[in-house]
Design a protein around this motif. Structure first.
Motif, PDB file in Angstrom:
ATOM      1  N   ILE A 128       0.816  -1.226   0.000  1.00  0.00           N
ATOM      2  CA  ILE A 128       0.000   0.000   0.000  1.00  0.00           C
ATOM      3  C   ILE A 128       0.847   1.273   0.000  1.00  0.00           C
ATOM      4  CG2 ILE A 128      -1.923  -1.169   1.127  1.00  0.00           C
ATOM      5  CD1 ILE A 128      -1.172   0.293   3.719  1.00  0.00           C
ATOM      6  N   LYS A 196      -6.794  -3.312  -0.019  1.00  0.00           N
ATOM      7  CA  LYS A 196      -5.667  -2.374   0.120  1.00  0.00           C
ATOM      8  C   LYS A 196      -6.175  -1.017   0.599  1.00  0.00           C
ATOM      9  CE  LYS A 196      -3.052  -4.492  -3.678  1.00  0.00           C
ATOM     10  NZ  LYS A 196      -2.470  -4.258  -5.025  1.00  0.00           N
ATOM     11  N   THR A 197      -7.306  -0.591   0.045  1.00  0.00           N
ATOM     12  CA  THR A 197      -7.895   0.680   0.473  1.00  0.00           C
ATOM     13  C   THR A 197      -8.314   0.614   1.930  1.00  0.00           C
ATOM     14  OG1 THR A 197      -8.678   1.136  -1.769  1.00  0.00           O
ATOM     15  CG2 THR A 197      -9.713   2.372   0.013  1.00  0.00           C
ATOM     16  N   LYS A 200      -5.308   1.163   4.042  1.00  0.00           N
ATOM     17  CA  LYS A 200      -4.868   2.562   4.036  1.00  0.00           C
ATOM     18  C   LYS A 200      -5.774   3.429   4.896  1.00  0.00           C
ATOM     19  CE  LYS A 200      -2.984   2.479  -0.691  1.00  0.00           C
ATOM     20  NZ  LYS A 200      -3.166   2.977  -2.080  1.00  0.00           N
TER      21      LYS A 200
END
Length: 293
Positions: A128, A196-197, A200
């Motif tokens: 990320i 992945k988002t 983050k």
């Protein structure tokens, strides 16, 4: 929960391996608490504590995570200790920072397992675009486990240094990740862009979850684990719509959770467009939309 943890740590296979407690030392307990580092060191010995040198905290190892050997291979588990571990996990469920991250069963000795945990955090960091991901924080681990269910082998493979890894969700449900009995083909393993988002945005998603918990409490309802992933998906959808203001992102996520099937799509899209032009105004624009019966 106590029986579940005891079964996980004291079954026939587990008894032949190391049993660990993983502690995040950014949080502390009273010196006199049986699970404080000081108490564990006094009761289990200094050699039972292994520092996990988190790269961004390695200059101050006092605050780095700790692996605590609560039973070596062929040693009996201390059932009284498991009782206190279970109680502490329950107490910490919805806290933003937790002292207890989870319990681990592993064939690996402390130093090697410590190195492997750091490698996992570094790999996820590369994924990320950050230096290191403290994936062992339970809320993040939940997002990894639930967010990437389309490829269920990915997380157990990532945690292949552990035969079993357990932690508690925000709602105090025990989550267990077991090692695979087979080796997946590399091309069968993947992590979605959505996951992945989630990684983050994990801090924002935690605060969004707390906001939803407050709404549920006001309505005399209980928040569910499934709500957390749905919130994360709505938050991601809000970002994809082009919203950037944090209040707007939270507003849309919570509104979609409560009224998704009662909102006129055209009116919603118009409100979002206005909020993109005037950040921070989405709640005002949404208040003017009449809900469908």
């Amino acid at each position: 929960m106590e029986k579940q943890i005891l079964t996980l740590l004291d079954n026939e296979k587990a008894r032949k391996q190391y049993r660990y407690l993983l502690i995040d030392h950014l949080v502390s307990l009273s010196y006199f608490h049986i699970l404080s580092i000081d108490s564990l060191q006094e009761n289990l010995g200094k050699e039972a504590i292994q520092v996990v040198p988190r790269p961004d905290l390695a200059h101050d190892q006092r605050h780095c995570p700790k692996l605590v050997v609560i039973a070596k291979p062929d040693e009996p588990i201390n059932k009284r200790l498991v009782h206190f571990i279970s109680n502490q996990l329950k107490e910490e469920g919805s806290l933003p920072k937790r002292y207890l991250c989870g319990c681990i069963v592993s064939e690996n000795a402390p130093q090697f397992l410590s190195d492997q945990l750091i490698n996992i955090g570094l790999k996820l960091g590369q994924l990320i675009g950050v230096r290191f991901v403290p994936f062992y924080e339970p809320f993040r681990m939940f997002l990894l486990q639930e967010g990437n269910k389309i490829c269920p082998d990915w997380l157990p493979t990532l945690l292949s240094c552990c035969s079993a890894y357990c932690f508690t969700s925000f709602t105090n449900h025990l989550q267990v990740i077991q090692s695979l009995s087979y080796t997946p083909e590399p091309f069968d393993l993947f992590v979605t862009e959505e996951t992945k988002t989630f990684l983050k945005q994990s801090v924002n998603l935690y605060h969004l979850t707390v906001a939803w918990q407050n709404i549920c409490e006001n309505q005399n309802k209980n928040i569910e684990d499934s709500d957390i992933l749905l919130l994360a998906e709505f938050y991601n959808q809000a970002k994809l719509e082009g919203l950037e203001d944090s209040n707007d992102l939270f507003t849309l996520s919570l509104v979609l959770m409560r009224y998704k099937n009662r909102l006129d799509p055209k009116s919603l899209k118009a409100a979002i467009a206005k909020a993109i032009d005037e950040p921070g105004t989405l709640a005002q624009h949404l208040s003017q939309i009449e809900l469908e019966q």
